[in-house]
Design a protein around this motif. Structure first.
Motif, short mmCIF file in Angstrom:
data_model
loop_
_atom_site.label_atom_id
_atom_site.label_comp_id
_atom_site.label_asym_id
_atom_site.label_seq_id
_atom_site.Cartn_x
_atom_site.Cartn_y
_atom_site.Cartn_z
N UNK A 269 0.83 -1.06 0.02
CA UNK A 269 0.03 0.06 0.09
C UNK A 269 0.78 1.27 -0.24
N UNK A 270 1.86 1.24 0.67
CA UNK A 270 2.78 2.27 0.97
C UNK A 270 3.42 2.56 -0.41
N UNK A 271 3.87 1.49 -0.96
CA UNK A 271 4.63 1.56 -2.08
C UNK A 271 3.65 2.29 -3.30
N UNK A 272 2.49 1.69 -3.34
CA UNK A 272 1.66 2.33 -4.43
C UNK A 272 1.28 3.82 -4.13
N UNK A 273 1.11 4.00 -3.03
CA UNK A 273 0.71 5.37 -2.75
C UNK A 273 2.06 6.48 -3.09
N UNK A 274 3.35 5.81 -2.57
CA UNK A 274 4.61 6.59 -2.81
C UNK A 274 4.83 7.00 -4.43
N UNK A 275 4.29 5.86 -5.24
CA UNK A 275 4.65 6.04 -6.88
C UNK A 275 3.82 6.91 -7.40
N UNK A 276 2.51 7.08 -6.79
CA UNK A 276 1.41 7.72 -7.56
C UNK A 276 1.77 9.02 -8.05
N UNK A 277 2.41 10.10 -7.31
CA UNK A 277 3.08 11.16 -7.84
C UNK A 277 3.98 11.10 -9.13
N UNK A 278 4.79 10.19 -9.19
CA UNK A 278 5.53 9.92 -10.41
C UNK A 278 4.86 9.33 -11.54
N UNK A 279 3.81 8.53 -11.44
CA UNK A 279 2.79 8.44 -12.42
C UNK A 279 1.98 9.44 -12.87
N UNK A 280 1.46 10.22 -11.84
CA UNK A 280 0.83 11.46 -12.28
C UNK A 280 1.65 12.50 -13.16
N UNK A 281 2.77 12.58 -12.62
CA UNK A 281 3.61 13.35 -13.43
C UNK A 281 4.06 13.19 -14.79
N UNK A 282 4.34 11.57 -15.01
CA UNK A 282 4.49 11.02 -16.14
C UNK A 282 3.29 11.12 -17.22
N UNK A 283 2.02 11.06 -16.71
CA UNK A 283 1.07 11.31 -17.59
C UNK A 283 0.66 12.60 -17.97
N UNK A 284 1.02 13.65 -17.00
CA UNK A 284 0.89 15.13 -17.42
C UNK A 284 1.90 15.51 -18.37
N UNK A 285 3.17 14.79 -18.29
CA UNK A 285 3.98 15.18 -19.30
C UNK A 285 3.68 14.71 -20.78
N UNK A 286 3.13 13.44 -20.87
CA UNK A 286 2.60 12.93 -22.20
C UNK A 286 1.33 13.88 -22.62
N UNK A 287 0.50 14.28 -21.46
CA UNK A 287 -0.85 14.86 -22.02
C UNK A 287 -0.88 16.38 -21.02
N UNK A 288 -0.12 17.14 -21.83
CA UNK A 288 -0.12 18.52 -21.32
C UNK A 288 -1.11 19.62 -21.37
N UNK A 289 -2.25 19.38 -21.00
CA UNK A 289 -3.48 20.21 -21.09
C UNK A 289 -3.16 21.62 -20.52
N UNK A 290 -2.40 21.72 -19.50
CA UNK A 290 -2.13 23.19 -18.75
C UNK A 290 -1.72 24.04 -19.89
N UNK A 291 -0.96 23.73 -20.82
CA UNK A 291 -0.23 24.78 -21.92
C UNK A 291 -1.59 25.08 -22.73
N UNK A 292 -2.49 24.20 -23.04
CA UNK A 292 -3.51 24.69 -23.72
C UNK A 292 -4.49 25.74 -22.90
#
Length: 380
Positions: free
Chosen positions: A66-89
């Motif tokens: 559980x702790x490992x999953x939670x600790x990796x979620x920010x990394x996953x989120x940043x990777x997704x945002x890197x591929x799909x950067x809607x903020x620039x739009x």
């Protein structure tokens, strides 16, 4: 008196002999029974202690999962945002450009794509780490509880690190390919919808179902690329051929052990039980996502009463242009590492912690741990 006693014994010596033998037999049988009962009690106590220790180790391992999953979620989120950067739009839209409609169309596709990718990849992260850490946990239990007689440990630290680093496939090449596939499905499903078109929550659910059908291969084939659709497990683990090719320049003993762990993981990913667990997680994830969206489809308080709320909710529609920003922000709830509702429980939200509480996930984790923490498995 002694003479009479002696005569009595002579007359009944056979009976006395058998009586003595019987008494002696009963005595020794009783001693033997006591010894066996004591051995059984000691064995049961040892088994109980071993089972308790094993259960404690398993539960500790699940907390680590559980702790490992939670600790990796920010990394996953940043990777997704890197591929799909809607903020620039969204930033570009604030400048009131001349191609505003075109930017909104791009934002529509990217917003839905990144929420759907977040749902898939979070479910994959939860289930994959359950498999990996319970395989490692099972082997560590054997290493710590069974005499290895000088044999190398099943899961030395270097092997653990090398094995667990395979999660980078899901965060790297696997995620890139998943983004491509989901984006194509979103484009096929939503590309023709006008920004002014109003959608109800039910219609939104139906659109998500069409996207899932195309990604998972359950729908009508669309175009030549559909025949080459990869199974969901591909996004989670590199191909076996790629793993062997990477190690082709000479395999160390640790490399061999790591490849063995990777192959055992692939076997788990290919099992019907895993497919059921992953599908359960996906269903729960998309359901929680719609729960989040439902909060924005509620009618104004003045127009509703408790008795009519469910019907009113099904009747409320929003223009697609208003739905897009809501969908766009859902990634921060889906991939949230703080206690929220997609990965632990609470009814209205979508955080990956809810996935950790699903009974099928817990049962599957227990089965994996059981499989790899039993001594006979080390002989394979």
């Amino acid at each position: 008196m002694f003479s009479s006693t002696w005569n009595f014994m002579k007359r009944h010596k056979r009976k006395l002999f058998f009586a003595g033998a019987l008494v002696g037999g009963v005595y020794f049988l009783g001693k033997y029974a006591q010894k066996k009962i004591r051995e059984i009690q000691e064995r049961e106590a040892a088994e109980y202690i071993a089972q308790a220790r094993r259960q404690f180790h398993f539960e500790s391992n699940q907390r680590t999962c559980n702790m490992t999953v939670l600790s990796m979620l920010p990394t996953l989120r940043e990777a997704i945002i890197h591929h799909l950067n809607s903020e620039s739009l969204t930033s570009l839209l604030k400048t009131k450009p001349t191609n505003k409609l075109e930017i909104w169309e791009d934002l529509k596709i990217i917003s839905f794509t990144r929420s759907v990718v977040a749902l898939y990849s979070t479910c994959m992260l939860v289930t994959l780490l359950r498999i990996q850490l319970n395989i490692i946990g099972g082997y560590l239990y054997l290493d710590n509880s069974i005499s290895r007689n000088g044999v190398a440990p099943l899961a030395p630290p270097d092997v653990q690190q090398q094995y667990l680093s395979s999660i980078q496939h899901l965060l790297g090449d696997g995620l890139s390919e998943l983004v491509t596939v989901v984006k194509r499905a979103v484009q096929d499903t939503l590309g023709g919808l006008s920004l002014k078109q109003s959608l109800s929550l039910l219609e939104l659910e139906q659109l998500l179902g069409l996207i899932r059908a195309q990604v998972e291969g359950d729908g009508v084939e669309k175009g030549a690329s559909s025949s080459h659709r990869k199974p969901l497990a591909w996004y989670m683990m590199p191909d076996e051929e790629n793993t062997l090719a990477a190690q082709a320049c000479g395999l160390t003993e640790n490399d061999v052990m790591t490849i063995k762990l990777l192959n055992e993981t692939r076997d788990m990913l290919d099992s019907p039980d895993f497919q059921t667990v992953l599908n359960t997680c996906l269903n729960r994830g998309f359901s929680r996502f719609l729960d989040n969206m439902a909060e924005f489809f509620r009618p104004p308080p003045a127009d509703s009463n408790p008795g009519s709320m469910p019907d009113s909710l099904s009747q409320v529609s929003l223009p697609l242009a208003k739905i897009i920003p809501i969908v766009n922000g859902q990634i921060h709830s889906i991939c949230s590492e703080i206690p929220s509702h997609f990965v632990q429980s609470s009814y209205f939200s979508a955080s990956s912690q809810d996935l950790l509480m699903i009974e099928q996930v817990k049962d599957f984790a227990a089965n994996v741990y059981e499989t790899f923490s039993t001594p006979q498995d080390i002989q394979h």
